[in-house]
Design a protein around this motif. Structure first.
Motif, PDB file in Angstrom:
ATOM      1  N   ILE A 188      12.602   8.008   6.507  1.00 26.86           N
ATOM      2  CA  ILE A 188      12.273   7.280   5.277  1.00 26.86           C
ATOM      3  C   ILE A 188      11.653   5.934   5.625  1.00 26.86           C
ATOM      4  N   ALA A 189      10.482   5.673   5.086  1.00 27.16           N
ATOM      5  CA  ALA A 189       9.840   4.363   5.237  1.00 27.16           C
ATOM      6  C   ALA A 189      10.082   3.528   3.992  1.00 27.16           C
ATOM      7  N   VAL A 190      10.248   2.234   4.180  1.00 30.64           N
ATOM      8  CA  VAL A 190      10.411   1.310   3.053  1.00 30.64           C
ATOM      9  C   VAL A 190       9.105   0.550   2.858  1.00 30.64           C
ATOM     10  N   LEU A 191       8.463   0.786   1.716  1.00 32.34           N
ATOM     11  CA  LEU A 191       7.248   0.060   1.357  1.00 32.34           C
ATOM     12  C   LEU A 191       7.500  -0.640   0.026  1.00 32.34           C
ATOM     13  N   ARG A 192       7.803  -1.900   0.091  1.00 34.55           N
ATOM     14  CA  ARG A 192       8.099  -2.636  -1.127  1.00 34.55           C
ATOM     15  C   ARG A 192       6.858  -2.726  -2.010  1.00 34.55           C
ATOM     16  N   ASN A 193       7.073  -2.868  -3.305  1.00 38.08           N
ATOM     17  CA  ASN A 193       5.964  -3.176  -4.216  1.00 38.08           C
ATOM     18  C   ASN A 193       5.463  -4.582  -3.933  1.00 38.08           C
ATOM     19  N   GLY A 194       4.222  -4.813  -4.239  1.00 38.39           N
ATOM     20  CA  GLY A 194       3.662  -6.148  -4.097  1.00 38.39           C
ATOM     21  C   GLY A 194       3.415  -6.781  -5.451  1.00 38.39           C
ATOM     22  N   VAL A 195       2.802  -7.936  -5.431  1.00 37.60           N
ATOM     23  CA  VAL A 195       2.450  -8.634  -6.658  1.00 37.60           C
ATOM     24  C   VAL A 195       0.987  -9.051  -6.558  1.00 37.60           C
ATOM     25  N   ARG A 199      -3.817 -12.309 -10.385  1.00 41.14           N
ATOM     26  CA  ARG A 199      -3.487 -12.121 -11.799  1.00 41.14           C
ATOM     27  C   ARG A 199      -2.312 -12.993 -12.205  1.00 41.14           C
ATOM     28  N   PHE A 200      -1.306 -13.073 -11.345  1.00 40.76           N
ATOM     29  CA  PHE A 200      -0.101 -13.857 -11.644  1.00 40.76           C
ATOM     30  C   PHE A 200      -0.115 -15.113 -10.779  1.00 40.76           C
ATOM     31  N   SER A 201      -0.446 -16.219 -11.413  1.00 43.05           N
ATOM     32  CA  SER A 201      -0.600 -17.495 -10.723  1.00 43.05           C
ATOM     33  C   SER A 201      -0.117 -18.613 -11.644  1.00 43.05           C
ATOM     34  N   PRO A 202       0.161 -19.791 -11.094  1.00 40.99           N
ATOM     35  CA  PRO A 202       0.676 -20.882 -11.940  1.00 40.99           C
ATOM     36  C   PRO A 202      -0.259 -21.264 -13.084  1.00 40.99           C
ATOM     37  N   GLY A 203      -1.566 -21.234 -12.851  1.00 38.06           N
ATOM     38  CA  GLY A 203      -2.516 -21.514 -13.930  1.00 38.06           C
ATOM     39  C   GLY A 203      -2.248 -22.830 -14.639  1.00 38.06           C
ATOM     40  N   ASN A 303       9.452  -5.521 -10.260  1.00 35.78           N
ATOM     41  CA  ASN A 303       8.177  -6.222 -10.134  1.00 35.78           C
ATOM     42  C   ASN A 303       8.132  -7.508 -10.937  1.00 35.78           C
ATOM     43  N   VAL A 304       8.853  -7.526 -12.067  1.00 30.03           N
ATOM     44  CA  VAL A 304       8.807  -8.712 -12.936  1.00 30.03           C
ATOM     45  C   VAL A 304       9.309  -9.958 -12.220  1.00 30.03           C
ATOM     46  N   LEU A 305      10.221  -9.801 -11.268  1.00 28.45           N
ATOM     47  CA  LEU A 305      10.726 -10.967 -10.533  1.00 28.45           C
ATOM     48  C   LEU A 305       9.599 -11.632  -9.748  1.00 28.45           C
ATOM     49  N   LEU A 306       8.825 -10.827  -9.051  1.00 29.80           N
ATOM     50  CA  LEU A 306       7.722 -11.377  -8.261  1.00 29.80           C
ATOM     51  C   LEU A 306       6.610 -11.912  -9.157  1.00 29.80           C
ATOM     52  N   GLU A 307       6.369 -11.244 -10.282  1.00 30.18           N
ATOM     53  CA  GLU A 307       5.343 -11.727 -11.198  1.00 30.18           C
ATOM     54  C   GLU A 307       5.706 -13.110 -11.724  1.00 30.18           C
ATOM     55  N   ALA A 308       6.967 -13.279 -12.101  1.00 29.37           N
ATOM     56  CA  ALA A 308       7.408 -14.585 -12.599  1.00 29.37           C
ATOM     57  C   ALA A 308       7.278 -15.650 -11.516  1.00 29.37           C
ATOM     58  N   MET A 309       7.767 -15.344 -10.311  1.00 31.79           N
ATOM     59  CA  MET A 309       7.729 -16.336  -9.235  1.00 31.79           C
ATOM     60  C   MET A 309       6.300 -16.646  -8.804  1.00 31.79           C
ATOM     61  N   ALA A 310       5.423 -15.643  -8.857  1.00 32.54           N
ATOM     62  CA  ALA A 310       4.019 -15.903  -8.525  1.00 32.54           C
ATOM     63  C   ALA A 310       3.389 -16.879  -9.506  1.00 32.54           C
ATOM     64  N   CYS A 311       3.920 -16.933 -10.726  1.00 35.05           N
ATOM     65  CA  CYS A 311       3.468 -17.903 -11.729  1.00 35.05           C
ATOM     66  C   CYS A 311       4.192 -19.239 -11.611  1.00 35.05           C
ATOM     67  N   GLY A 312       5.080 -19.352 -10.609  1.00 34.26           N
ATOM     68  CA  GLY A 312       5.803 -20.598 -10.368  1.00 34.26           C
ATOM     69  C   GLY A 312       7.120 -20.704 -11.091  1.00 34.26           C
ATOM     70  N   PHE A 368       4.716 -11.769  -0.703  1.00 40.39           N
ATOM     71  CA  PHE A 368       4.881 -10.425  -1.244  1.00 40.39           C
ATOM     72  C   PHE A 368       3.578  -9.851  -1.804  1.00 40.39           C
ATOM     73  N   GLY A 369       2.459 -10.211  -1.197  1.00 41.25           N
ATOM     74  CA  GLY A 369       1.198  -9.607  -1.617  1.00 41.25           C
ATOM     75  C   GLY A 369       1.166  -8.117  -1.277  1.00 41.25           C
ATOM     76  N   TRP A 370       0.089  -7.454  -1.687  1.00 40.52           N
ATOM     77  CA  TRP A 370      -0.006  -6.002  -1.539  1.00 40.52           C
ATOM     78  C   TRP A 370      -0.553  -5.557  -0.186  1.00 40.52           C
ATOM     79  N   ASP A 371      -1.145  -6.435   0.613  1.00 36.61           N
ATOM     80  CA  ASP A 371      -1.944  -5.999   1.753  1.00 36.61           C
ATOM     81  C   ASP A 371      -1.176  -5.127   2.741  1.00 36.61           C
ATOM     82  N   SER A 372      -0.014  -5.584   3.192  1.00 32.85           N
ATOM     83  CA  SER A 372       0.714  -4.819   4.206  1.00 32.85           C
ATOM     84  C   SER A 372       1.226  -3.497   3.647  1.00 32.85           C
ATOM     85  N   THR A 373       1.647  -3.502   2.375  1.00 36.22           N
ATOM     86  CA  THR A 373       2.128  -2.270   1.761  1.00 36.22           C
ATOM     87  C   THR A 373       1.002  -1.252   1.638  1.00 36.22           C
ATOM     88  N   ALA A 374      -0.167  -1.689   1.207  1.00 39.81           N
ATOM     89  CA  ALA A 374      -1.296  -0.766   1.064  1.00 39.81           C
ATOM     90  C   ALA A 374      -1.713  -0.200   2.412  1.00 39.81           C
TER      91      ALA A 374
END
Length: 409
Positions: A188-195, A199-203, A303-312, A368-374
């Protein structure tokens, strides 16, 4: 070019644009690396009527048979849902619907990329047998935390795992759950979701607050309005924080019940229901909040946790399943050990007193970006395609899992 058949009922569609968006995101990020071509088969329950009186079933009727999303052709064959007979027949019904759709598509594939072990993964295992195509299955949450409590379902999940050339879970906790069913952990490999960090930034936070009409200390809870998401606990926590307001984003069957709870608790004037929002629209809502609250009873990788934190925005979340793998810095966000409104209120007060800098919260999310997971996902699909239908986890895949960085988020 590797030809992948992506198979899951968890995939966005015209009528449900937020449904299974994490599956689509991983796929798109993987395809962007090149070398893989994909066709998506995302079955939808059959229902003949579109009238809103039929609720979510009417939504199923609005899903087109075929659509193009982000340049990918997505097929939505219908499968029957039979009330009172339970879900034991669903894998067989999904399989039949998929076989008919595949016959109409008229293509061949090198690998099946299936998401959600039951019923989707079981149906995909039958497809893999029939087509003699190697199979990769990803476990994502309830398919490994709740469904295996049923002995018949558990047996089918284990059988499907035996057919797979490779298996993936989105967090270590789910890997442990799958291994607990008797599946060898080194398969079993563990590939976490990314953010999506663009799209999700402090803005512009002040503009986001003005757009939503938000003033004062504001909490946010996002997710389907169902019991396990714990919006009721966020409402109860509000009773202990007199100057706080609460935004709730999401749709579902519990809205009237949650509105009634807010009235009973005397906080209705401080709770605003935003309804179900498009995924892109969530960024402004995250930005506007002071603290994001996730009070779930179960989560795979939220995923919502990372989306929120990516927005600061710092987060308070219950300590369940993969969540402690997301929240690792207690100075930036708080894990709640006891799933009660009182414990959540205490955690909110603690995080508020810490007042974490929003730029530090954003910086934490950037790992937690997507690059390594992809990249890892592409390598695993290539492995499965190369070894063929009879290829199982030989020594190569455990070595691949051990030496790569994607298991260490």
């Amino acid at each position: 070019m590797i030809r992948a058949l992506v198979f899951s009922t968890l995939y966005p569609n015209l009528a449900q644009p937020n449904h299974g968006v994490f599956v689509e995101n991983r796929l798109l990020r993987t395809l962007a690396l090149g070398g893989i071509d994909a066709t998506v088969v995302a079955p939808v329950p059959y229902f003949p009527f579109r009238h809103a009186a039929f609720g979510r079933y009417a939504t199923f009727a609005k899903v087109p048979p075929v659509e193009v999303r982000n340049g990918l052709t997505v097929h939505h064959p219908r499968f029957p849902v039979i009330p009172k007979l339970g879900s034991r027949l669903t894998p067989a019904l999904l399989y039949r619907a998929a076989r008919k759709a595949i016959g109409r598509i008229g293509r061949t594939w090198d690998v099946i990329d299936a998401h959600y072990f039951y019923p989707d993964g079981v149906a995909a295992a039958r497809l893999a047998q029939a087509l003699r195509v190697p199979l990769v299955i990803t476990g994502r949450g309830t398919d490994l935390t709740l469904i295996p409590r049923s002995a018949p379902h558990r047996a089918q999940i284990v059988w499907a795992s035996e057919q797979a050339s490779a298996m993936i879970t989105v967090c270590e906790s789910l890997k442990d759950d799958l291994a607990g069913l008797g599946v060898a952990a080194d398969r079993i490999a563990v590939l976490r979701n990314g953010v999506d960090l663009a799209r999700f930034s402090p803005g512009d936070r002040e503009a986001a607050r003005a757009k939503l009409g938000v003033t004062g200390f504001t909490l946010l809870s996002v997710g389907s309005l169902i019991a396990r998401k714990g919006h009721d606990l966020a409402i109860e926590a509000l009773t202990e924080i007199a100057d706080a307001n609460l935004l709730i984003a999401g749709g579902g069957p519990m809205r009237a019940e949650l509105e009634r709870l807010a009235r009973v608790k005397g906080v209705a004037a401080r709770v605003r229901f935003l309804g179900e929002l498009a995924h892109d629209a969530l960024a402004d809502v995250y930005r506007a909040a002071d603290i994001f609250v996730l009070a779930s009873a179960r989560e795979g990788w939220a995923n919502v946790l990372l989306e929120a934190m990516a927005c600061g925005t710092p987060v308070v979340a219950t300590n369940v399943n993969g969540t402690p793998e997301v929240i690792r810095d207690p100075q930036l966000s708080v894990l709640v050990q006891e799933r009660t409104g009182h414990a959540i209120a205490q955690a909110i007060r603690r995080l508020r007193s810490l007042a974490p800098d929003r730029t530090r919260v954003r910086a934490y999310a950037e790992q937690f970006g997507w690059d390594s997971t992809a990249a890892a996902n592409r390598e695993i699909l290539r492995f499965a395609a190369r070894h063929g239908f009879d290829g199982r986890f030989d020594q190569e895949i455990p070595d691949l899992i051990r030496r790569k960085p994607w298991n260490r988020s």
